[in-house]
Design a protein around this motif. Structure first.
Motif, mmCIF file in Angstrom:
data_model
loop_
_atom_site.group_PDB
_atom_site.id
_atom_site.type_symbol
_atom_site.label_atom_id
_atom_site.label_comp_id
_atom_site.label_asym_id
_atom_site.label_seq_id
_atom_site.Cartn_x
_atom_site.Cartn_y
_atom_site.Cartn_z
ATOM 1 N N LYS A 113 -7.537 2.874 2.219
ATOM 2 C CA LYS A 113 -7.371 3.837 1.028
ATOM 3 C C LYS A 113 -6.949 3.019 -0.291
ATOM 4 O O LYS A 113 -6.947 1.930 -0.364
ATOM 5 N N CYS B 186 0.876 -1.094 -0.134
ATOM 6 C CA CYS B 186 -0.067 -0.150 0.089
ATOM 7 C C CYS B 186 0.924 1.136 -0.084
ATOM 8 O O CYS B 186 1.774 1.242 0.813
ATOM 9 N N CYS C 45 -6.701 -0.872 0.251
ATOM 10 C CA CYS C 45 -5.650 -1.494 1.273
ATOM 11 C C CYS C 45 -6.628 -2.218 2.471
ATOM 12 O O CYS C 45 -7.381 -1.228 2.874
ATOM 13 N N GLU D 154 -5.891 -2.790 5.108
ATOM 14 C CA GLU D 154 -5.263 -2.057 6.537
ATOM 15 C C GLU D 154 -5.655 -0.909 6.664
ATOM 16 O O GLU D 154 -6.525 -0.511 7.929
ATOM 17 N N CYS D 155 -5.542 0.119 5.854
ATOM 18 C CA CYS D 155 -5.841 1.591 6.066
ATOM 19 C C CYS D 155 -6.985 2.119 5.074
ATOM 20 O O CYS D 155 -7.680 2.989 5.492
ATOM 21 N N SER E 184 -2.763 -5.825 -0.923
ATOM 22 C CA SER E 184 -3.975 -4.833 -1.392
ATOM 23 C C SER E 184 -4.913 -5.889 -2.112
ATOM 24 O O SER E 184 -4.463 -6.931 -2.596
ATOM 25 N N CYS F 179 0.495 3.380 3.619
ATOM 26 C CA CYS F 179 0.844 2.635 5.037
ATOM 27 C C CYS F 179 1.849 1.515 4.798
ATOM 28 O O CYS F 179 2.377 0.835 5.868
ATOM 29 N N HIS G 217 1.589 -1.471 3.853
ATOM 30 C CA HIS G 217 0.741 -2.508 4.166
ATOM 31 C C HIS G 217 1.250 -3.495 2.962
ATOM 32 O O HIS G 217 0.961 -3.224 1.947
#
Ligand code: ZN
Length: 167
Positions: free
Chosen positions: A36, A3, A31, A33-34, A11, A6, A8
């Motif tokens: 986005k 990502c 992503c 995780e975040c 994706s 972040c 990560h």
């Protein structure tokens, strides 16, 4: 892929579509995780087989390096070179082939360089097509003149006559 926000390491693809020219695929990713979203573009990688047999990725930068030498002292800007390299890559992609040899790259460069600067074109062609006599140069210059005449550029011939008449 990571990502870009972040870092990560994973994706998720949420949408995928082929570009209009059919030459690339755009993927919309998210992503986990975040949350986005970002877009990636996937194109076939072009490779070049060098005379030594080594295979390397096609590089616009290398095209620019080769052409820049031929353009020394000519009114050609870095932006012109970048555009030329881009056009060369586009013309290679249009062939639908993914691997080229050095010779193919030279052939792809020539018409674009001719449009850009005739003197640089002659220099590049003389090295690339290994001109070894004045006849080769004359033939290349004749081709340039014919091409110019075909595109309605009679002015060049006239300018030469004027120069010849000057004492
Ligand atoms: Zn993220």
């Amino acid at each position: 892929m990571h990502c870009p926000f972040c870092r990560h390491p994973d994706s998720r693809v949420i949408d995928s579509r082929t570009a209009d020219d059919g030459m690339s695929i755009r993927r919309r990713r998210q992503c986990p995780e975040c949350g986005k979203r970002f877009t990636t573009t996937e194109t076939a990688s072009l490779t070049v087989i060098k005379r030594s047999g080594v295979v390397e990725p096609f590089s616009r930068e290398k095209v620019m390096v080769g052409v820049r030498k031929a353009c020394q002292g000519r009114p050609v800007t870095e932006a012109d070179l970048a555009l030329l390299a881009q056009r060369v890559e586009e013309s290679l992609r249009l062939t639908g082939v993914a691997q080229f040899d050095t010779n193919d790259i030279g052939v792809a460069i020539l018409p674009h360089l001719r449009d850009l600067d005739e003197v640089a074109y002659l220099r590049f062609a003389s090295v690339y097509q290994s001109f070894d006599s004045l006849d080769d140069f004359e033939a290349a210059v004749r081709e340039l003149r014919d091409a110019r005449a075909a595109s309605g550029g009679a002015a060049a011939g006239r300018a030469e006559t004027d120069t010849a008449n000057e004492k």
